[in-house]
Design an enzyme around this catalytic site. Structure first.
Site, PDB file in Angstrom:
ATOM      1  N   LYS A  90      -9.611  13.361  35.018  1.00  0.00           N
ATOM      2  CA  LYS A  90      -9.871  14.797  34.952  1.00  0.00           C
ATOM      3  C   LYS A  90     -10.641  15.154  33.686  1.00  0.00           C
ATOM      4  O   LYS A  90     -11.574  15.967  33.715  1.00  0.00           O
ATOM      5  CB  LYS A  90      -8.552  15.572  35.010  1.00  0.00           C
ATOM      6  CG  LYS A  90      -7.857  15.516  36.358  1.00  0.00           C
ATOM      7  CD  LYS A  90      -8.704  16.138  37.459  1.00  0.00           C
ATOM      8  CE  LYS A  90      -7.940  16.277  38.765  1.00  0.00           C
ATOM      9  NZ  LYS A  90      -8.797  16.712  39.889  1.00  0.00           N
TER      10      LYS A  90
ATOM     11  N   ALA B  72      -4.286   7.389  33.933  1.00  0.00           N
ATOM     12  CA  ALA B  72      -5.535   7.321  34.686  1.00  0.00           C
ATOM     13  C   ALA B  72      -5.935   8.691  35.220  1.00  0.00           C
ATOM     14  O   ALA B  72      -7.127   9.054  35.227  1.00  0.00           O
ATOM     15  CB  ALA B  72      -5.390   6.325  35.837  1.00  0.00           C
ATOM     16  N   TYR B  73      -4.943   9.464  35.650  1.00  0.00           N
ATOM     17  CA  TYR B  73      -5.204  10.814  36.162  1.00  0.00           C
ATOM     18  C   TYR B  73      -5.783  11.709  35.072  1.00  0.00           C
ATOM     19  O   TYR B  73      -6.802  12.390  35.264  1.00  0.00           O
ATOM     20  CB  TYR B  73      -3.912  11.395  36.713  1.00  0.00           C
ATOM     21  CG  TYR B  73      -3.987  12.838  37.117  1.00  0.00           C
ATOM     22  CD1 TYR B  73      -4.582  13.220  38.316  1.00  0.00           C
ATOM     23  CD2 TYR B  73      -3.445  13.840  36.310  1.00  0.00           C
ATOM     24  CE1 TYR B  73      -4.645  14.553  38.691  1.00  0.00           C
ATOM     25  CE2 TYR B  73      -3.495  15.165  36.676  1.00  0.00           C
ATOM     26  CZ  TYR B  73      -4.099  15.512  37.871  1.00  0.00           C
ATOM     27  OH  TYR B  73      -4.154  16.835  38.235  1.00  0.00           O
ATOM     28  N   VAL B  74      -5.133  11.723  33.915  1.00  0.00           N
ATOM     29  CA  VAL B  74      -5.593  12.570  32.811  1.00  0.00           C
ATOM     30  C   VAL B  74      -7.001  12.155  32.376  1.00  0.00           C
ATOM     31  O   VAL B  74      -7.871  13.010  32.165  1.00  0.00           O
ATOM     32  CB  VAL B  74      -4.602  12.487  31.629  1.00  0.00           C
ATOM     33  CG1 VAL B  74      -5.187  13.135  30.376  1.00  0.00           C
ATOM     34  CG2 VAL B  74      -3.287  13.149  32.005  1.00  0.00           C
TER      35      VAL B  74
ATOM     36  N   VAL C 193      -0.377   5.459  35.887  1.00  0.00           N
ATOM     37  CA  VAL C 193      -0.998   6.365  36.853  1.00  0.00           C
ATOM     38  C   VAL C 193      -1.313   7.706  36.203  1.00  0.00           C
ATOM     39  O   VAL C 193      -2.399   8.262  36.379  1.00  0.00           O
ATOM     40  CB  VAL C 193      -0.088   6.555  38.084  1.00  0.00           C
ATOM     41  CG1 VAL C 193      -0.661   7.608  39.016  1.00  0.00           C
ATOM     42  CG2 VAL C 193       0.079   5.239  38.826  1.00  0.00           C
TER      43      VAL C 193
END
Length: 218
Positions: free
Chosen positions: A136, A131-133, A128
């Site tokens: 962004k 995927a977030y990094v 997770v």
């Protein structure tokens, strides 16, 4: 006075931002998924329009952004452990907002990102977080290449503490915490200073008053 469309307009930073925009003489337009948010957001001084960024078409984005003087992308998929929502919200929502702004003729765009997302993700990072990094990072890359008048704010670890009014703001800063209220204050200050166009900053709480930190960073 400017009309500022805030994508993710019911988010925690956005809710801190709306009153600051009103105080500065602007009209915030909170773009949200559901009508039920309207009373609370109107109480903060915002107008409200409906935009489900995970379902919206390019025409939907252009419609709600039409007539705005600037866009703030403040949406996030949340800490729900859903990898796909990082792609559909944090990245897809940004890409849709960029395209909609261009179609609607809105040049000014301020994006709230996250600290350190250009750095490699450690092998021990969870799926997770990775995927977030990536979401962004790719959203910021797309905005920098968009031809819009962009500013990117990359806060450190967010807290719900009261605003301090003081930050450290630079292209790279040591990782740390920052209140959501202080992030909102930096975004509001950036919107009112044309020298911030083309600037990408990392942001944590620090010793310098927000207005002075922004002035020193441009």
């Amino acid at each position: 006075m400017a009309r500022i469309a805030v994508v993710g307009g019911n988010g925690q930073i956005a809710r801190q931002l709306h009153p600051l925009l009103v105080q500065a003489g602007h009209t915030p337009v909170a773009l949200v998924r559901t009508e039920s948010y309207r009373p609370d957001l109107e109480a903060l001084g915002a107008e409200v329009d409906i935009l489900d960024i995970e379902q919206a078409s390019a025409a939907d984005y252009a419609r709600v952004l039409s007539g705005a003087d600037a866009v703030v992308f403040a949406a996030g998929g949340g800490p729900d452990g859903n990898v796909e929502r990082k792609r559909t919200v944090d990245l897809g929502g940004s890409l849709g907002s960029i395209a909609g702004a261009k179609q609607a003729g809105v040049r000014r765009f301020v994006q709230i990102s996250a600290i350190g997302v250009d750095q490699p993700v450690g092998e021990d990072a969870g799926e997770v977080w990775k995927a977030y990094v990536e979401a962004k990072r790719d959203a910021d890359k797309a905005l920098r290449a968009s031809g819009l008048d962009w500013t990117i704010v990359r806060p450190g670890a967010l807290t719900d503490d009261d605003p301090t009014g003081a930050v450290t703001l630079a292209a790279e800063v040591e990782r740390g915490e920052v209140t959501r209220a202080d992030v909102a204050a930096v975004v509001a200050a950036a919107l009112d200073d044309p020298r911030t166009v083309g600037q990408q900053w990392e942001l944590v709480n620090g010793p310098t008053a927000v207005a002075d930190a922004v002035a020193a960073a441009v």
